[in-house]
Structures are given as C-alpha cells and as structure tokens.
Design an enzyme around this catalytic site. Sequence first.
Site, short mmCIF file in Angstrom:
data_model
loop_
_atom_site.label_atom_id
_atom_site.label_comp_id
_atom_site.label_asym_id
_atom_site.label_seq_id
_atom_site.Cartn_x
_atom_site.Cartn_y
_atom_site.Cartn_z
N CYS A 189 84.74 64.10 76.14
CA CYS A 189 86.20 64.14 75.99
C CYS A 189 86.49 65.71 76.70
O CYS A 189 85.77 66.48 76.81
CB CYS A 189 86.29 64.87 74.43
N HIS B 94 92.35 62.27 67.50
CA HIS B 94 93.23 63.52 68.13
C HIS B 94 94.43 63.84 67.34
O HIS B 94 94.49 64.92 66.80
CB HIS B 94 93.45 63.54 69.42
N HIS C 67 89.40 57.09 69.67
CA HIS C 67 88.94 58.40 69.82
C HIS C 67 90.19 59.07 70.11
O HIS C 67 90.59 60.26 69.54
CB HIS C 67 88.43 58.33 71.42
N GLU C 68 91.51 58.52 70.79
CA GLU C 68 92.61 59.04 70.89
C GLU C 68 93.72 59.16 69.48
O GLU C 68 94.03 60.37 69.32
CB GLU C 68 93.65 58.46 71.93
#
Length: 169
Positions: free
Chosen positions: A99, A145, A141-142
């Site tokens: 990341c 966030h 993953h995004e």
Amino acid sequence: MAILPILQFPDPRLKEKSAPVTGVTAEVSAFIDDLLETMRAFPGCVGIAAPQVGNQSRIVAVDVSVHRRGSQEENHGLLVLVNPEILAMGGKQLVREGCMSVPDYTANVQRAQWVLVDALSREGKQVILEAIGFEAVAIQHEVDHLDGYLFLDRVSSIKTDLFRRKRYR
C-alpha cells in the site's frame, strides 16, 4: 489536475470512516481527476482511495490492467467507484499486499476470490459489477480504506505474515 500527497501510516486520518458522496458534482469530478493522476504517478499502483490523500469521501479508483497480475486476468480496466458497497463475496485466497500508505511493508492477507459491488460511476450512474481474482483483491483493499482499515489490520500474524518491502535499484 494535481498529484496529491499520500498520507502514511500512522496518520490518524487513515483510520477514519469516510462519508458518502451526496452527488457527483463538478467539484467531485475534479477531485477524481486529481485522484487518478496521483494513482498514475506511482508505477505499479493498481488502486487508490480518497482517504489516502486526506479526503474523507467514499471514492476509490482501481485499474489492475496496468499490473502484470491483472493483465493476465479478465478485468474491467479503469474503475472509478463512488460510494462502493460490497454486496457479496466468496472464495478465499491468500495474497501479498502492499500500500502507498504503508510504503515499507507488504503482508500476506486473506481475501475473497470474487466480489459483487454496487456503486456509482464517475458520471453518477449506478453500476453493479462482479470482480474476480486480483481485481477483487484490489477492490476489497480500497473499500477497506473507506472504512478506516489498512491491510495491516487484516494480517493474521505480524510475526509470520508481515515483510519489509524489497527496494530495487
């Protein structure tokens, strides 16, 4: 357009939950342009989320077609997802993740093999899409966030699954 600075762990803003976007306005569209330019400025980057640049809006961009892993699989190319919500997921895969907000480490993380996502496009139209493999991992993953999670929060064992990132010259 501008390349925006990337927040890095342990910046507390990376742990905040993002707010939904109420409409894709000219201002939101301009921010998306900056987000995409920032993502493209980092070779090998396949995704970015608004919180990584200090904007607490639920916006992500993903493009795995630019990566060797993604280019070998079926994918959607460049995705801009506003207010993405993962409706369903299935399967399991252990993947090595990195990341931009945690530049010195990579880790083994358990992720779903496929996801079904509901979001708005950058034009404000509803899209429902299914992603598999590397693209599904990048989306998960995004979206993490947006909910204040880093891949470090998904590591089973810091001792065995966290690795210093290799530096190539």
